[in-house]
Design an enzyme around this catalytic site. Sequence first.
Site, PDB file in Angstrom:
ATOM      1  N   SER A  28       1.138  -1.185   0.199  1.00 42.28           N
ATOM      2  CA  SER A  28       0.204   0.004  -0.478  1.00 42.28           C
ATOM      3  C   SER A  28       0.531   1.642   0.230  1.00 42.28           C
ATOM      4  O   SER A  28       0.501   1.845  -0.280  1.00 42.28           O
ATOM      5  CB  SER A  28      -0.782  -0.104   1.359  1.00 42.28           C
ATOM      6  N   GLY A  99      -6.062  -3.661  -8.003  1.00 40.11           N
ATOM      7  CA  GLY A  99      -7.195  -2.606  -8.253  1.00 40.11           C
ATOM      8  C   GLY A  99      -6.298  -1.297  -7.634  1.00 40.11           C
ATOM      9  O   GLY A  99      -6.825  -0.192  -7.738  1.00 40.11           O
ATOM     10  N   ASP A 320      -7.787  -7.953   4.180  1.00 42.63           N
ATOM     11  CA  ASP A 320      -6.955  -8.581   3.515  1.00 42.63           C
ATOM     12  C   ASP A 320      -6.180  -9.776   3.620  1.00 42.63           C
ATOM     13  O   ASP A 320      -5.398 -10.806   3.678  1.00 42.63           O
ATOM     14  CB  ASP A 320      -5.533  -7.622   2.521  1.00 42.63           C
ATOM     15  N   ARG A 351     -13.207 -13.585  -3.087  1.00 39.70           N
ATOM     16  CA  ARG A 351     -12.186 -14.876  -1.596  1.00 39.70           C
ATOM     17  C   ARG A 351     -13.147 -15.947  -1.058  1.00 39.70           C
ATOM     18  O   ARG A 351     -12.799 -16.592  -0.110  1.00 39.70           O
ATOM     19  CB  ARG A 351     -11.398 -13.935  -0.700  1.00 39.70           C
TER      20      ARG A 351
HETATM   21  C1  S3P Z   1      -5.361  -0.541  -0.306  1.00 37.25           C
HETATM   22  C2  S3P Z   1      -6.856  -1.286   0.314  1.00 37.25           C
HETATM   23  C3  S3P Z   1      -7.770  -2.275   0.419  1.00 37.25           C
HETATM   24  C4  S3P Z   1      -7.270  -3.769   0.784  1.00 37.25           C
HETATM   25  C5  S3P Z   1      -6.050  -3.554  -0.719  1.00 37.25           C
HETATM   26  C6  S3P Z   1      -5.067  -2.533  -0.447  1.00 37.25           C
HETATM   27  C7  S3P Z   1      -4.719   0.280  -0.278  1.00 37.25           C
HETATM   28  O1  S3P Z   1      -8.615  -2.716  -0.521  1.00 37.25           O
HETATM   29  O2  S3P Z   1      -8.038  -4.862  -0.349  1.00 37.25           O
HETATM   30  O3  S3P Z   1      -5.602  -4.456  -0.902  1.00 37.25           O
HETATM   31  O4  S3P Z   1      -3.711   0.245  -0.494  1.00 37.25           O
HETATM   32  O5  S3P Z   1      -5.706   1.294   0.186  1.00 37.25           O
HETATM   33  P1  S3P Z   1     -10.562  -1.144  -1.150  1.00 37.25           P
HETATM   34  O6  S3P Z   1     -10.031   0.154  -0.630  1.00 37.25           O
HETATM   35  O7  S3P Z   1     -10.649  -1.960  -1.887  1.00 37.25           O
HETATM   36  O8  S3P Z   1     -10.894  -2.060   0.941  1.00 37.25           O
END
Ligand code: S3P
Length: 434
Positions: A28, A99, A320, A351
């Site tokens: 992140s 994502g 996660d 998941r």
């Molecule tokens: C993340 C936020 C989370 C997490 C992803 C990383 C981030 O997703 O599941 O692995 O780095 O901001 P969401 O924002 O969809 O909850």
Amino acid sequence: MSTLAATTQIVRPARSFQGSVTLPGDKSISHRYAMLAGLASGTTRLSNFSTGADPHSSLACMQALGATIDTSNKEYIAVTGTAGYFTASDTPLDCGNSGSTMRMLAGLIAPHPHTYTLIGDASLTLRPMERIRKPLSQMGAQLDLVEGHAPITIHGTALRAIDFDTPIPSAQVKTAVLFAGLQAEGTTSLSESVRTRDHSEQALRAFGATLTRTGEKLSIAGGQKLSAIDATVPGDLSSAAFFLCAALLFPDSNLILDSIGMNPTRSSLLDVIVALGGVIKVLNVEEHHGELIGTIQVNRAPTGLKGIDITGALSAQIIDELPVLAAIAPYTRDGIRIRDAKELRVKESDRIALVAQNLKAMGAQFTEHEDGLDIPGGQELHGATIDSGSDHRIAMAFAIAALRATGETEIMGAEAAAISFPEFFEHLDALSQR
Ligand code: S3P
């Protein structure tokens, strides 16, 4: 789904789990540093940048937008930013499996006067993108989706500030709004239903932006300029989660995690590990650019592994880590109950469905719900063939469950681990005592 060559890993049961490990940089934080470095003026030097494929997708996008990425020094990655002016890109911006890249990048580039196309792999193309289109279009951006999904076409234009209440807890959506707000006209405000990870807030401040918080409301004024930094990315706590869970499985385990990220908005995981029966000693903590970095030692309490109910805000905060907690749940005494985790169904895979499929393959009893799972404790599992569904966290979660099963486990699609943690199987082998 990843484009990595398919591999299968065999995981044999272990007797114990012991040793010391330094983990690659947090995924992140690496994304955010890469993106803000790409927008900033000057050259940012990032040590311990994530080795995962996902943050490298963010770096490649920054390069396509005019930043210079230099990986020639072994100690750090140097990113020379665009001083606030992203260029047009003659190729689509490829977000791979990530994502985070797609959602956060959309907010970062929407204020730039070019037309961009964001693409991803088969898994990313199935993931919901309406959640970022909504706030960004309120700010004046034009995003075209295909039935709510990528590919996304962004017709960049000047943006105006908004006051936004996040309907679903998502740090990625929050970040898209903050990154757009940084470059919009006026002051953008945002309230969250659940306090999600605050790496974007910390990173924006590190690069020189001012953010204010009044009660639950976070605000960022537009028109602020960023300057390069030198930073070390803390070790990834979500990668560490696999080894923390492995350490819970054996009475005499002893694990030391060096330079691990302990940001309070991520560390509810440590509370869950303790509630389950882990003993955690914090050996050292420091702060860098607003992020806590510590060394911790983990053992299992003599009372063994209890159980836990994971619901509400906690489910969102450790979203996660839920697959690996579910994978070790049968080995607890009282079981693990997970609810309010419907978001798990729209991650890199569904998941909940894949955890259920693989728990079943290993012989576990459980009940699947739309928003979670009830997994009773006191169960023995047997080795099985695991389908990762090309999802990194599923591949790694069931490699941990395999350590306490009888017989060998075959992890199909093990290459997916490289999305966040390419060194996972090497470390797993070194720490597993046989
Ligand atoms: C993340 C936020 C989370 C997490 C992803 C990383 C981030 O997703 O599941 O692995 O780095 O901001 P969401 O924002 O969809 O909850």
